[in-house]
Design an enzyme around this catalytic site. Structure first.
Site, PDB file in Angstrom:
ATOM      1  N   GLY A  89       1.173  -1.104   0.285  1.00 22.93           N
ATOM      2  CA  GLY A  89      -0.243  -0.370   0.226  1.00 22.93           C
ATOM      3  C   GLY A  89       1.025   1.232  -0.201  1.00 22.93           C
ATOM      4  O   GLY A  89       1.945   0.959   0.171  1.00 22.93           O
ATOM      5  N   GLY A  91       2.146   4.002   1.319  1.00 26.08           N
ATOM      6  CA  GLY A  91       3.206   3.871   2.280  1.00 26.08           C
ATOM      7  C   GLY A  91       4.167   5.568   2.840  1.00 26.08           C
ATOM      8  O   GLY A  91       3.824   5.682   4.084  1.00 26.08           O
ATOM      9  N   LYS A 112       3.626  12.757  -3.207  1.00 26.26           N
ATOM     10  CA  LYS A 112       4.578  11.073  -2.260  1.00 26.26           C
ATOM     11  C   LYS A 112       5.900  12.114  -1.410  1.00 26.26           C
ATOM     12  O   LYS A 112       6.089  13.351  -1.397  1.00 26.26           O
ATOM     13  CB  LYS A 112       5.305  10.931  -3.581  1.00 26.26           C
ATOM     14  CG  LYS A 112       4.738   9.964  -4.737  1.00 26.26           C
ATOM     15  CD  LYS A 112       5.960   9.342  -5.410  1.00 26.26           C
ATOM     16  CE  LYS A 112       6.977   8.178  -4.496  1.00 26.26           C
ATOM     17  NZ  LYS A 112       7.659   7.480  -5.804  1.00 26.26           N
ATOM     18  N   ASP A 124       8.610   6.508   8.018  1.00 24.54           N
ATOM     19  CA  ASP A 124       7.820   8.008   8.921  1.00 24.54           C
ATOM     20  C   ASP A 124       6.829   8.284   7.479  1.00 24.54           C
ATOM     21  O   ASP A 124       6.750   9.066   7.594  1.00 24.54           O
ATOM     22  CB  ASP A 124       9.020   8.902   8.881  1.00 24.54           C
ATOM     23  CG  ASP A 124       9.978   8.619   7.694  1.00 24.54           C
ATOM     24  OD1 ASP A 124       9.705   8.100   6.399  1.00 24.54           O
ATOM     25  OD2 ASP A 124      10.977   9.261   7.478  1.00 24.54           O
ATOM     26  N   GLY A 125       6.900   8.053   6.192  1.00 18.01           N
ATOM     27  CA  GLY A 125       5.401   8.244   5.336  1.00 18.01           C
ATOM     28  C   GLY A 125       6.576   9.265   5.432  1.00 18.01           C
ATOM     29  O   GLY A 125       6.033  10.622   3.902  1.00 18.01           O
ATOM     30  N   ARG A 175       3.066  13.623  -7.809  1.00 22.78           N
ATOM     31  CA  ARG A 175       3.051  12.149  -9.413  1.00 22.78           C
ATOM     32  C   ARG A 175       2.079  12.704 -10.035  1.00 22.78           C
ATOM     33  O   ARG A 175       0.686  11.916  -9.666  1.00 22.78           O
ATOM     34  CB  ARG A 175       3.159  11.560  -8.689  1.00 22.78           C
ATOM     35  CG  ARG A 175       3.421  10.793  -9.660  1.00 22.78           C
ATOM     36  CD  ARG A 175       4.312   9.154  -9.797  1.00 22.78           C
ATOM     37  NE  ARG A 175       3.802   7.836  -8.509  1.00 22.78           N
ATOM     38  CZ  ARG A 175       4.377   7.587  -7.505  1.00 22.78           C
ATOM     39  NH1 ARG A 175       6.177   6.880  -8.527  1.00 22.78           N
ATOM     40  NH2 ARG A 175       3.585   6.849  -7.143  1.00 22.78           N
ATOM     41  N   ARG A 182      -1.611  -1.247  -9.686  1.00 27.31           N
ATOM     42  CA  ARG A 182      -0.981  -1.757 -10.103  1.00 27.31           C
ATOM     43  C   ARG A 182      -1.081  -3.752 -10.542  1.00 27.31           C
ATOM     44  O   ARG A 182      -2.378  -4.257  -9.812  1.00 27.31           O
ATOM     45  CB  ARG A 182       0.024  -1.840  -8.938  1.00 27.31           C
ATOM     46  CG  ARG A 182       0.392  -0.870  -8.741  1.00 27.31           C
ATOM     47  CD  ARG A 182       0.838  -0.427  -7.068  1.00 27.31           C
ATOM     48  NE  ARG A 182       0.793   1.355  -6.446  1.00 27.31           N
ATOM     49  CZ  ARG A 182       2.179   1.904  -6.634  1.00 27.31           C
ATOM     50  NH1 ARG A 182       3.587   1.066  -7.199  1.00 27.31           N
ATOM     51  NH2 ARG A 182       2.008   3.418  -6.610  1.00 27.31           N
ATOM     52  N   ASP A 250       3.836  -4.763  -7.651  1.00 21.28           N
ATOM     53  CA  ASP A 250       3.783  -3.605  -7.119  1.00 21.28           C
ATOM     54  C   ASP A 250       3.860  -1.822  -7.890  1.00 21.28           C
ATOM     55  O   ASP A 250       3.111  -1.404  -7.487  1.00 21.28           O
ATOM     56  CB  ASP A 250       3.623  -3.705  -5.281  1.00 21.28           C
ATOM     57  CG  ASP A 250       5.515  -3.274  -5.228  1.00 21.28           C
ATOM     58  OD1 ASP A 250       5.864  -3.961  -5.473  1.00 21.28           O
ATOM     59  OD2 ASP A 250       5.752  -2.418  -4.788  1.00 21.28           O
ATOM     60  N   ASP A 260       7.467   4.236 -10.067  1.00 24.01           N
ATOM     61  CA  ASP A 260       8.297   3.623  -9.304  1.00 24.01           C
ATOM     62  C   ASP A 260      10.321   3.856  -9.298  1.00 24.01           C
ATOM     63  O   ASP A 260      10.340   2.715  -9.968  1.00 24.01           O
ATOM     64  CB  ASP A 260       7.883   2.851  -8.527  1.00 24.01           C
ATOM     65  CG  ASP A 260       6.186   3.010  -7.768  1.00 24.01           C
ATOM     66  OD1 ASP A 260       6.049   4.254  -6.950  1.00 24.01           O
ATOM     67  OD2 ASP A 260       5.705   2.362  -6.900  1.00 24.01           O
TER      68      ASP A 260
END
Length: 491
Positions: A89, A91, A112, A124-125, A175, A182, A250, A260
């Protein structure tokens, strides 16, 4: 906000709650808009004046939620280096909503590095600024090379540090994607045996990405089209020497876009076994393996669709196999077509594959630069005095033999060598985001807070096929002490 700079819709957020977590971005301490993609904003019907108003700029840091947004973090699973992880997911990414571009298509607007979500696990995101800059540079480069990719709208520095191997300045990337669905999204529901949600996801995907879906076997139609789009994408990657680095399920989109940008890079010297992820010790995601790996990923996609391909298990497997068994030959055809264009060939002749392989062997045994070699090859057709190959190839007899064979084959194209040379130069880029250049830009941007070269280079990659005497520094191979063997995702 006093002014509405764009309109958002939220079709994905209308799916059942099991598809996502509703969550807002976490505001950052001292946001600063570093770069904004004016050209892309116009394509997306975003008012470019957004960057002239403080409240507008704050959208791209997550400090202000734009009108119409319904922020969510998407759920998905995935095979990472061949091992299945049932829940991954978003994160460190939050989808604000969707925009309708001038071409009528729907695009996701995602932040992001926007803070922790339910899928962050121990993270920590956040994102360091360096990987944000890397994704901006490479995703935009792929776009201008004519390769399907997510794109980057804005770079924001957060005024906060994140901790990885060391303390680093933080960043947020905006983004843009056709969607963030996915293969791993389908695997998420298949693993849970949630057939209702799996079917809802497939129906949504078909409606969003594929027109003229037949009423008979619609999910087989979905599988066929994803197979084709991924074959086309990976063959184009390989035609420019691009190595994704982490082709996990993913990181494989249903839309056929590159997504990614962690340990990805463009090859310098041709090496079919080149990897850029320091943990990829077995070479799973090496340059030459990318066709095999996407086939492996697509097999996992087919497996996830089995419960809905048919009510009959035997029939489902038959549908999946019928789709998968045509992939190897389709991919090889796409790869061959892309590579043939690079050496001036468009017609089909039996010897084409042999001529290509012999050229690759010359590149490999002489450690030649992938991009420059294809670019310089056209000089053989117009400029006798260009000595790139003469200087760098040890076995001149072998080189001359290959050139003679190649020119004889070119004579069957029924075009003048001048015209063929022009076609080749419009196919083979001169400017790519070489790893040492990207790292140098990141270093000056992050350590010195100087974004001058980043902005200059962004202009260069918008015209990757056009030689400019003022930017030749970006067209050369790295020196030995400049080579960057590995890259990092920064998560």
């Amino acid at each position: 906000m006093k002014k509405e700079f764009f309109k958002l819709s939220n079709s994905y957020a209308k799916l059942p709650k099991v598809f996502y977590e509703k969550i807002k971005p976490k505001p950052v301490k001292n946001p600063r808009l570093i770069h904004f993609n004016i050209n892309l904003s116009k394509e997306l019907n975003i008012d470019p004046n957004i960057i002239n108003e403080e409240n507008g700029k704050l959208i791209f840091s997550g400090n202000i939620i734009p009108k119409g947004a319904n922020p969510i973090a998407m759920a998905y699973a995935g095979h990472q280096f061949g091992n299945f992880v049932p829940q991954l997911g978003d994160g460190r990414a939050i989808l604000l909503g969707e925009l309708f571009a001038k071409n009528g298509e729907r695009y996701d607007l995602q932040l992001k590095g926007s803070g922790r979500t339910a899928f962050s696990r121990n993270g920590d995101g956040r994102s360091p600024l360096g990987p944000v800059i890397r994704e901006y540079l490479i995703s935009e480069s792929l776009h201008y090379l004519g390769i399907n990719s997510t794109r980057s709208l804005a770079i924001v520095s957060t005024g906060e540090d994140v901790f990885r191997e060391k303390r680093m300045p933080g960043g947020v990337l905006t983004r843009i994607a056709s969607s963030h669905i996915r293969i791993g999204t389908f695997e998420f529901f298949s693993y849970k045996n949630d057939i209702k949600s799996l079917k809802a996801l497939a129906d949504y995907t078909l409606k969003r990405h594929f027109k003229n879906t037949p009423k008979k076997n619609p999910y087989k139609f979905l599988l066929k089209n994803v197979l084709k789009s991924q074959a086309e994408l990976i063959s184009k990657w390989m035609s420019v020497g691009f190595i994704h680095g982490v082709m996990n399920t993913d990181n494989t989109t249903i839309s056929g876009e590159t997504i990614d940008f962690g340990p990805c890079a463009f090859m310098d010297q041709y090496n079919p076994h080149q990897v850029f992820s320091y943990i990829d010790e077995g070479g799973r995601y090496s340059y030459i393996n990318q066709g095999k790996i996407i086939f492996w990923n697509l097999a996992k996609f087919a497996e996830s669709l089995l419960p809905i391909l048919s009510d009959n298990t035997k029939e489902s497997k038959k549908h999946a196999m019928e789709c998968l068994e045509v992939f190897p030959s389709y991919f090889e055809k796409r790869w061959l077509n892309e590579m043939k264009k690079k050496i001036g060939l468009s017609k089909h002749e039996k010897e084409d594959h042999v001529i290509l392989n012999e050229f690759f062997e010359i590149l490999r045994t002489n450690n030649l630069d992938f991009t420059l070699s294809f670019r310089k090859l056209s000089k053989y057709l117009t400029e006798v005095n260009d000595d790139y190959f003469c200087k760098n190839v040890r076995d001149k007899k072998k080189l001359n033999s290959w050139v003679s064979k190649w020119k004889k084959r070119l004579s069957k194209e029924n075009l003048s060598f001048t015209n063929l040379s022009e076609k080749m130069e419009n196919t083979n880029p001169l400017y790519i985001p070489r790893n040492h250049i990207v790292e140098r830009i990141i270093e000056s941007s992050v350590s010195k807070n100087d974004f001058t070269e980043m902005k200059r280079f962004l202009k260069v990659i918008q015209k990757p096929f056009s030689e400019d005497s003022l930017t030749t520094e970006y067209a050369v191979s790295p020196k030995k002490d400049e080579i960057v063997p590995f890259t990092f995702c920064g998560t």
